[in-house]
Structures are given as structure tokens and as C-alpha cells.
Enzyme design. Structure first.
Site, short mmCIF file in Angstrom:
data_model
loop_
_atom_site.label_atom_id
_atom_site.label_comp_id
_atom_site.label_asym_id
_atom_site.label_seq_id
_atom_site.Cartn_x
_atom_site.Cartn_y
_atom_site.Cartn_z
N ARG A 104 2.75 -56.24 22.92
CA ARG A 104 4.20 -56.82 22.73
C ARG A 104 4.66 -57.81 23.70
NH1 ARG A 104 8.43 -51.92 22.44
NH2 ARG A 104 7.18 -51.61 20.85
N THR A 108 10.24 -61.61 23.93
CA THR A 108 10.96 -61.19 22.59
C THR A 108 10.65 -59.87 22.18
OG1 THR A 108 8.77 -61.99 21.59
CG2 THR A 108 9.97 -63.79 22.05
N ASP A 200 1.73 -41.14 25.54
CA ASP A 200 1.21 -42.39 25.18
C ASP A 200 -0.42 -41.98 24.53
OD1 ASP A 200 -0.82 -44.73 25.58
OD2 ASP A 200 1.10 -45.73 26.04
N ASP A 203 -3.60 -43.74 26.23
CA ASP A 203 -3.57 -43.20 27.52
C ASP A 203 -4.37 -41.39 27.62
OD1 ASP A 203 -2.76 -45.46 28.89
OD2 ASP A 203 -0.83 -44.64 29.23
#
Length: 209
Positions: A104, A108, A200, A203
Site C-alpha cells: 500500500r 495514496t 495480522d 504476522d
């Protein structure tokens, strides 16, 4: 609009609960994600076409069914999607495997492709795209778009847990893609995490922070 299939088999529900538990360590987490992916693949492939063939049993000749039509490619959205690949391949060992890497952009907030390696005959294959979490839907939409740009026309998105927001975005941007999930959770929090979710996935799969 792409259909949403919620696969809520009792075995899947049981394993999803264990996956959610914060006390589940990386090894058990990896095993459970792979097991749920395999169980989901059973339903994802339910509509695969078959054709009749003749075979010789030890007793006599008989007719049977074998898979027909398009071949399959399994595509992992990096990195967490890797945790689902082996489970699916246990059911479809002849499938080719592709990888799509996204990050990402901090300015933006849009997904940017950093890696995309798909089978050369992707246009002739049914794509089963894997990612444990469907949160905002941004990464999934981008991955589907990258696959389409390389010729893919038949795509099924498979997620363990989805947020309603992610489902809506994929349906809006890619109404031709079918979505398969094991659970639809309540919502996204202010950080884009699924609630209640599982944290996550990357992770927890790989023991990182």
C-alpha cells in the site's frame, strides 16, 4: 454482481475459532489455515465440469467421471496467501501456482504491484485466488485486475474471513468474480483491521511483528 458463498461447515467453523484465538502459535496457525483452505477448496471446486470415461476395474469395465474443461491455477496474494496454497494443492495437485505481490502506497493508500508471476496460459485456466483476509478489498481488487490484465477471465476469490466493506468493494469493482469465505465478520476498525478478525494473518503465519 459476483455471488458470495459462505462455507460454514462445522469443521471449518471449529478451525476458524482456533485460528482466531490469540494463543494459537505460528505452527498451529499455519496448520489450521492450510486445513481450512483444503476444506474450502472442496466447495470452491464443486461446479468443476466432468466428463464420462471408460475404465477397467479388477472385475469388469465400467463408466466413470473425470475432470473436464478448464485447468486450474492457484494464485497467492503475498504474503499471507502463501499459507493457503498447500491446502488447496492437496486437492488439486496438478494446478499451477502464481503469485501476486502488493503493497500500500503510504501517500495514496492505493495498492501497488511489486511482483506478479502467473502461468503463461492463465487465460485458459480457472483462477483460485487466495488471501486469508478480505478487509477493505483494495488489495483483492488490485490483484484481480492484475490477473485480468494478463488474460484471466474466470476468477474465484477465496478468503477465510471477510469484512462486509471488502465484499461490497469487490462486488462493485469486479462483479464477475465469485467470492468464497468461511466467515463474514462485523466491520473494519479505524485502522482497517477486521473486527473481531484474527489480527495480522501474515504476522501470525510467519511469526513476525
Amino acid at each position: 454482481m459476483g455471488e458470495v458463498h459462505v462455507i460454514d461447515h462445522p469443521l471449518i467453523q471449529h478451525k476458524i475459532t482456533l485460528i482466531r484465538d490469540k494463543e494459537t502459535g505460528p505452527k498451529d496457525f499455519r496448520d489450521l489455515v492450510s486445513e481450512v483452505a483444503m476444506l474450502m477448496a472442496y466447495e470452491v471446486t464443486r461446479d468443476m465440469p466432468v466428463e464420462s470415461i471408460e475404465v477397467e476395474t479388477p472385475i469388469t469395465r465400467t463408466s466413470g467421471k473425470q475432470l473436464a474443461g478448464k485447468k486450474v491455477a492457484v494464485v497467492a496474494i503475498l504474503r499471507a496467501g502463501l499459507g493457503m496454497v498447500d491446502g488447496v494443492l492437496k486437492l488439486i495437485p496438478a494446478a499451477k501456482v502464481g503469485h501476486i505481490g502488493l503493497y500500500r502506497d503510504p501517500d495514496t493508500l492505493r495498492p501497488v504491484e511489486y511482483y506478479c508471476k502467473l502461468p503463461s496460459d492463465v487465460s485458459e485456466r480457472e483462477l483460485i485466488m487466495l488471501d486469508p483476509m478480505l478487509a477493505t478489498g483494495g488489495s483483492a481488487c488490485a490483484a484481480i485486475q492484475f490477473a485480468k490484465e494478463r488474460g484471466a477471465t474466470n476468477i474465484k476469490l477465496v478468503n477465510l474471513i471477510a469484512a462486509p466493506e471488502g465484499i461490497r468493494l469487490v462486488q462493485k469493482v469486479h462483479p464477475d468474480a465469485e467470492i468464497y469465505v468461511a466467515a463474514v465478520d462485523e466491520r473494519l476498525d479505524s485502522h482497517g483491521y477486521i473486527v473481531p478478525g484474527l489480527g495480522d494473518a501474515g504476522d501470525r503465519l510467519f511469526g513476525t511483528k
